[in-house]
Design a protein around this motif. Structure first.
Motif, PDB file in Angstrom:
ATOM      1  N   ILE A  42       0.874  -1.162   0.000  1.00 39.45           N
ATOM      2  CA  ILE A  42       0.000   0.000   0.000  1.00 39.45           C
ATOM      3  C   ILE A  42       0.914   1.215   0.000  1.00 39.45           C
ATOM      4  CG2 ILE A  42      -1.847   1.232   1.191  1.00 39.45           C
ATOM      5  CD1 ILE A  42      -2.171  -1.623   2.697  1.00 39.45           C
ATOM      6  N   HIS A  43       0.692   2.112  -0.945  1.00 32.62           N
ATOM      7  CA  HIS A  43       1.513   3.316  -1.085  1.00 32.62           C
ATOM      8  C   HIS A  43       0.654   4.532  -0.792  1.00 32.62           C
ATOM      9  CE1 HIS A  43       3.283   6.518  -3.915  1.00 32.62           C
ATOM     10  NE2 HIS A  43       3.932   6.569  -2.781  1.00 32.62           N
ATOM     11  N   THR A  57       4.058  -3.052   3.454  1.00 33.94           N
ATOM     12  CA  THR A  57       4.151  -4.292   2.709  1.00 33.94           C
ATOM     13  C   THR A  57       3.901  -5.464   3.644  1.00 33.94           C
ATOM     14  OG1 THR A  57       5.793  -3.295   1.250  1.00 33.94           O
ATOM     15  CG2 THR A  57       5.667  -5.690   1.239  1.00 33.94           C
ATOM     16  N   ALA A  58       3.060  -6.400   3.180  1.00 33.71           N
ATOM     17  CA  ALA A  58       2.764  -7.598   3.976  1.00 33.71           C
ATOM     18  C   ALA A  58       2.225  -8.691   3.058  1.00 33.71           C
ATOM     19  CB  ALA A  58       1.746  -7.281   5.067  1.00 33.71           C
ATOM     20  N   ILE A 119       8.191  -2.147  -3.410  1.00 29.84           N
ATOM     21  CA  ILE A 119       8.558  -0.766  -3.110  1.00 29.84           C
ATOM     22  C   ILE A 119       9.630  -0.340  -4.110  1.00 29.84           C
ATOM     23  CG2 ILE A 119       9.609   0.762  -1.397  1.00 29.84           C
ATOM     24  CD1 ILE A 119       8.458  -1.100   0.758  1.00 29.84           C
ATOM     25  N   PRO A 120       9.455   0.817  -4.750  1.00 27.73           N
ATOM     26  CA  PRO A 120      10.441   1.241  -5.752  1.00 27.73           C
ATOM     27  C   PRO A 120      11.780   1.614  -5.122  1.00 27.73           C
ATOM     28  CG  PRO A 120       8.820   2.966  -5.385  1.00 27.73           C
ATOM     29  CD  PRO A 120       8.366   1.770  -4.586  1.00 27.73           C
ATOM     30  N   LYS A 141       5.991  -4.573   6.999  1.00 25.27           N
ATOM     31  CA  LYS A 141       7.094  -3.630   6.856  1.00 25.27           C
ATOM     32  C   LYS A 141       6.504  -2.273   6.514  1.00 25.27           C
ATOM     33  CE  LYS A 141      10.964  -2.747   3.676  1.00 25.27           C
ATOM     34  NZ  LYS A 141      11.692  -3.305   2.516  1.00 25.27           N
ATOM     35  N   ILE A 142       7.030  -1.239   7.143  1.00 28.48           N
ATOM     36  CA  ILE A 142       6.683   0.141   6.804  1.00 28.48           C
ATOM     37  C   ILE A 142       7.972   0.819   6.351  1.00 28.48           C
ATOM     38  CG2 ILE A 142       5.838   2.378   7.635  1.00 28.48           C
ATOM     39  CD1 ILE A 142       3.638   0.346   7.806  1.00 28.48           C
ATOM     40  N   GLU A 143       7.911   1.484   5.217  1.00 26.96           N
ATOM     41  CA  GLU A 143       9.078   2.203   4.727  1.00 26.96           C
ATOM     42  C   GLU A 143       8.653   3.620   4.376  1.00 26.96           C
ATOM     43  OE1 GLU A 143      11.973  -0.025   2.436  1.00 26.96           O
ATOM     44  OE2 GLU A 143      11.898   1.565   0.924  1.00 26.96           O
ATOM     45  N   GLY A 144       9.442   4.587   4.804  1.00 22.00           N
ATOM     46  CA  GLY A 144       9.188   5.984   4.490  1.00 22.00           C
ATOM     47  C   GLY A 144      10.321   6.556   3.664  1.00 22.00           C
ATOM     48  N   HIS A 145       9.983   7.199   2.561  1.00 23.52           N
ATOM     49  CA  HIS A 145      10.960   7.897   1.716  1.00 23.52           C
ATOM     50  C   HIS A 145      10.673   9.380   1.871  1.00 23.52           C
ATOM     51  CE1 HIS A 145      11.218   4.203  -1.195  1.00 23.52           C
ATOM     52  NE2 HIS A 145      11.448   3.898   0.061  1.00 23.52           N
TER      53      HIS A 145
END
Length: 152
Positions: A42-43, A57-58, A119-120, A141-145
């Motif tokens: 999910i973005h 992401t899961a 995730i890009p 997972k959570i990723e922040g850019h």
């Protein structure tokens, strides 16, 4: 405390607080997870005085469990994306609101997108914050850019 540390704390606090408040689960930070199962992403991004892209992401089982906790019963397969997208939308909205208040910036979230894309890879002009969480019924997972902004 540096600006990236403040943003990191805002993200961590809201993931745990909202997970407890919305789905009634104490999520705990954990180590990196393997990619043995097909995952979905999910973005959620912002537009305004800064750019932040958040990704959750899961695997499908984890997403189904989150959706079931939001719905308070097992969701139909076609409802899973709707419930987990709303869950992440609530988290992202709170994160952006707190960043705006903390730094006196203005940004709004764009509607979240559910996909089976990875995730890009990021550009050199972004800072990356990565978090792994687990609960009894799954891991995510959570990723922040986040833009590297001198006055941010």
């Amino acid at each position: 405390m540096t600006h990236p540390e403040i943003v990191k704390n805002i993200i961590e606090k809201n993931i745990t607080d909202i997970s407890l408040g919305i789905i009634g689960v104490n999520v705990e930070k954990c180590g990196e997870q393997g990619d043995e199962k097909k995952s979905y992403t999910i973005h959620l991004g912002t537009c305004g005085e800064y750019n932040l892209d958040l990704y959750m992401t899961a695997d499908l089982d984890t997403l189904r469990n989150i959706a079931a906790k939001m719905k308070r019963c097992m969701p139909a397969d076609d409802e899973i994306s709707m419930y987990v997208t709303e869950f992440f939308n609530i988290i992202g909205g709170r994160i952006v609101s707190e960043i705006n208040k903390s730094f006196g910036k203005k940004a709004v979230i764009r509607p979240p997108i559910f996909s089976d894309n990875k995730i890009p890879q990021i550009k050199d002009d972004k800072s990356v914050l990565t978090f792994f969480y687990s609960f009894e019924e799954g891991r995510f997972k959570i990723e922040g850019h986040l833009d590297k902004i001198k006055d941010f």
